[in-house]
Design an enzyme around this catalytic site. Structure first.
Site, short mmCIF file in Angstrom:
data_model
loop_
_atom_site.label_atom_id
_atom_site.label_comp_id
_atom_site.label_asym_id
_atom_site.label_seq_id
_atom_site.Cartn_x
_atom_site.Cartn_y
_atom_site.Cartn_z
N GLU A 97 0.85 -1.12 -0.07
CA GLU A 97 -0.37 -0.60 0.22
C GLU A 97 0.95 1.57 -0.49
O GLU A 97 1.98 1.34 1.15
CB GLU A 97 -1.09 0.16 1.20
CG GLU A 97 -2.37 1.30 1.87
CD GLU A 97 -2.53 1.46 2.23
OE1 GLU A 97 -3.64 1.03 2.82
OE2 GLU A 97 -2.33 1.95 4.00
N THR A 131 -4.07 4.85 -1.36
CA THR A 131 -5.22 5.17 -0.79
C THR A 131 -5.55 6.29 -1.17
O THR A 131 -5.27 6.83 -2.37
CB THR A 131 -4.44 5.47 0.94
OG1 THR A 131 -3.55 6.49 1.01
CG2 THR A 131 -3.91 3.83 1.31
N LYS A 167 -21.39 -6.52 3.17
CA LYS A 167 -20.47 -5.78 1.57
C LYS A 167 -19.93 -7.27 0.96
O LYS A 167 -20.05 -7.26 -0.23
CB LYS A 167 -19.33 -5.34 2.32
CG LYS A 167 -19.35 -4.33 3.45
CD LYS A 167 -18.28 -3.46 3.44
CE LYS A 167 -16.90 -3.93 4.91
NZ LYS A 167 -16.26 -2.55 5.31
N GLN A 171 4.14 7.69 15.98
CA GLN A 171 3.19 7.30 14.92
C GLN A 171 2.01 5.93 15.11
O GLN A 171 1.30 5.80 15.24
CB GLN A 171 3.96 6.63 13.24
CG GLN A 171 3.39 7.07 12.31
CD GLN A 171 3.93 6.58 11.16
OE1 GLN A 171 4.73 5.98 11.27
NE2 GLN A 171 4.12 7.03 10.14
P1 FAD Z 1 -17.93 0.60 6.25
O1 FAD Z 1 -17.31 -1.43 6.26
O2 FAD Z 1 -19.31 1.07 5.57
O3 FAD Z 1 -18.47 0.34 8.21
C1 FAD Z 1 -18.01 1.39 8.88
C2 FAD Z 1 -19.02 1.50 10.20
O4 FAD Z 1 -20.47 1.00 10.03
C3 FAD Z 1 -18.49 -0.07 10.77
O5 FAD Z 1 -18.55 0.68 12.30
C4 FAD Z 1 -19.53 -1.57 10.53
O6 FAD Z 1 -19.55 -2.06 11.24
C5 FAD Z 1 -20.91 -0.28 10.72
N1 FAD Z 1 -22.28 -0.53 9.29
C6 FAD Z 1 -21.47 -0.96 8.23
N2 FAD Z 1 -23.10 -0.89 7.88
C7 FAD Z 1 -23.69 -0.67 8.85
C8 FAD Z 1 -25.54 -1.26 8.57
N3 FAD Z 1 -25.59 -1.00 7.37
N4 FAD Z 1 -25.88 -0.61 9.62
C9 FAD Z 1 -25.09 -0.32 10.43
N5 FAD Z 1 -23.93 0.55 10.92
C10 FAD Z 1 -23.38 -0.27 9.46
N6 FAD Z 1 -10.22 5.18 4.43
C11 FAD Z 1 -9.39 6.44 3.56
O7 FAD Z 1 -10.53 7.19 4.09
N7 FAD Z 1 -8.98 5.91 2.45
C12 FAD Z 1 -8.52 5.24 2.17
O8 FAD Z 1 -7.95 4.35 1.09
C13 FAD Z 1 -8.96 3.56 3.11
N8 FAD Z 1 -7.42 2.56 3.12
C14 FAD Z 1 -8.14 1.60 4.11
C15 FAD Z 1 -7.95 0.31 4.09
C16 FAD Z 1 -7.85 -0.61 4.99
C17 FAD Z 1 -7.13 -2.10 4.62
C18 FAD Z 1 -8.61 -0.91 5.94
C19 FAD Z 1 -8.97 -1.78 7.06
C20 FAD Z 1 -9.52 0.77 6.25
C21 FAD Z 1 -8.73 1.54 4.97
N9 FAD Z 1 -9.30 3.19 5.41
C22 FAD Z 1 -9.41 4.15 4.33
C23 FAD Z 1 -10.18 3.25 6.74
C24 FAD Z 1 -11.84 3.72 6.43
O9 FAD Z 1 -12.21 4.02 5.49
C25 FAD Z 1 -12.41 3.56 7.69
O10 FAD Z 1 -12.21 2.95 8.96
C26 FAD Z 1 -14.14 3.50 7.64
O11 FAD Z 1 -14.21 3.88 9.51
C27 FAD Z 1 -14.98 2.65 7.27
O12 FAD Z 1 -14.50 2.45 6.29
P2 FAD Z 1 -15.33 1.03 5.94
O13 FAD Z 1 -15.79 1.37 4.45
O14 FAD Z 1 -14.71 -0.22 6.05
O15 FAD Z 1 -17.02 1.27 6.26
#
Ligand code: FAD
Length: 292
Positions: free
Chosen positions: A17, A48, A165, A212
């Site tokens: 990454e 990212t 998802k 960090q």
């Molecule tokens: P989701 O899967 O939508 O989940 C978010 C929250 O909502 C979780 O607590 C989940 O349990 C809850 N949830 C999901 N569906 C529902 C529903 N239907 N009803 C109620 N609650 C629900 N961030 C960036 O901005 N840019 C990046 O490039 C980036 N890269 C990442 C790469 C990896 C491998 C990881 C692990 C994280 C990355 N992130 C990045 C961080 C990520 O955007 C955050 O962790 C964000 O808060 C959650 O994203 P998600 O896609 O997992 O969200």
């Protein structure tokens, strides 16, 4: 190449990454890091994405250069919660035009104190996954959290949402960083019990800076096991020693993961090709790098 094809064809995938530059002044150094990383022949490199702030175009640009200039499969991260559906559709089309075939579909973080967007825009990543799936033409990845997402009530509920998802069309998962492999094994067991059987790639963070990592772990809801804390305590104020210990720790973590059947390793390189390079050299036999 599509990442689902890579998963079908390879015993273990190795990926990196990188993050895009925040200013024009650092653009060249990021490209240089990408060039060095691509020479290590990873299966793919992910970039990212940060919505707004004028840097999102850099993510798309760098993903396109990985794919076309550096002849390495690119995985473009795309977060949806701060953009309209129209803006997201435009980015997806641009990625397709540039030959990028893989998207890591994310919600993105919500700034503390701010509300969910209104007006029909995205609330969760599964909605973005559904839209990309409907459009077709992309292999779709998503994030998962071995210790639960920071906003989740509990791990069980988190896995239920993760299943949404997967059911919306996600082809593979990449984990948040973790420092105790047993946490991942327990997560995988629980995920499988809920019917999540797509490939899960382990996100590994080589630790090279004490301050960090403590901040990042707090944000990412990743715990630090005692063995790891001892390293930070002993070497935290000696950068060269911490770097060596961090590389050794990540190497050991990966050996154990592969020995236990994990099929994908994703290194959070922090744009440091020397750190990633040392880990890959340590593991060239384990990862079968020479036969790629
Ligand atoms: P989701 O899967 O939508 O989940 C978010 C929250 O909502 C979780 O607590 C989940 O349990 C809850 N949830 C999901 N569906 C529902 C529903 N239907 N009803 C109620 N609650 C629900 N961030 C960036 O901005 N840019 C990046 O490039 C980036 N890269 C990442 C790469 C990896 C491998 C990881 C692990 C994280 C990355 N992130 C990045 C961080 C990520 O955007 C955050 O962790 C964000 O808060 C959650 O994203 P998600 O896609 O997992 O969200």
């Amino acid at each position: 190449m599509r990442i689902d094809t890579l998963h079908q064809n390879q015993d273990v995938t190795l990926s990196f990454e990188v993050f895009p530059p925040k200013t024009a002044a650092t653009y060249a150094s990021v490209i240089e890091a990408v060039e060095h990383l691509s020479r290590r022949r990873p299966d793919y490199i992910s970039v990212t994405y940060a919505a707004g702030g004028g840097t999102s175009h850099n993510s798309i640009d760098i993903a396109s250069r990985i794919q076309n200039q550096f002849a390495t499969t690119a995985l473009a991260h795309l977060s949806c919660v701060s953009s309209t559906r129209g803006e997201i559709a435009g980015i997806v089309e641009q990625l397709a035009r540039n030959g990028v075939e893989n998207i890591l579909a994310l919600r993105g973080d919500i700034a503390p104190g701010s509300d969910f967007p209104s007006g029909g825009n995205y609330r969760y990543a599964y909605e973005l996954i559904g839209d990309i799936k409907k459009r077709g033409g992309f292999c779709i990845g998503a994030a998962c959290y071995p210790e639960g997402h920071a906003e989740s009530r509990n791990k069980e509920q988190d896995i239920e949402f993760l299943k949404m998802k997967v059911d919306s069309g996600c082809d593979f998962l990449i984990t948040q960083m973790f420092f105790d492999n047993n946490i991942l094994y327990s997560f995988l067991y629980n995920a499988l019990r809920k019917g999540i059987d797509i490939p899960v790639t382990a996100g590994i963070m080589p630790v090279t800076s004490a301050g960090q990592i403590v901040r990042m772990c707090a944000l990412a809801n990743a715990s630090l096991p005692p063995k790891f804390k001892a390293i930070l305590d002993k070497f935290g104020d000696r950068p060269q020693a911490l770097k060596q210990a961090g590389i050794a720790y990540a190497t050991e973590q990966i050996v154990d993961l592969i020995a236990n059947g994990i099929k994908g390793i994703h290194l959070y390189t922090m744009n440091k090709p020397d750190v990633a390079g040392s880990i890959v050299s340590n593991l060239s036999g384990v990862l079968d790098i020479d036969t790629r």
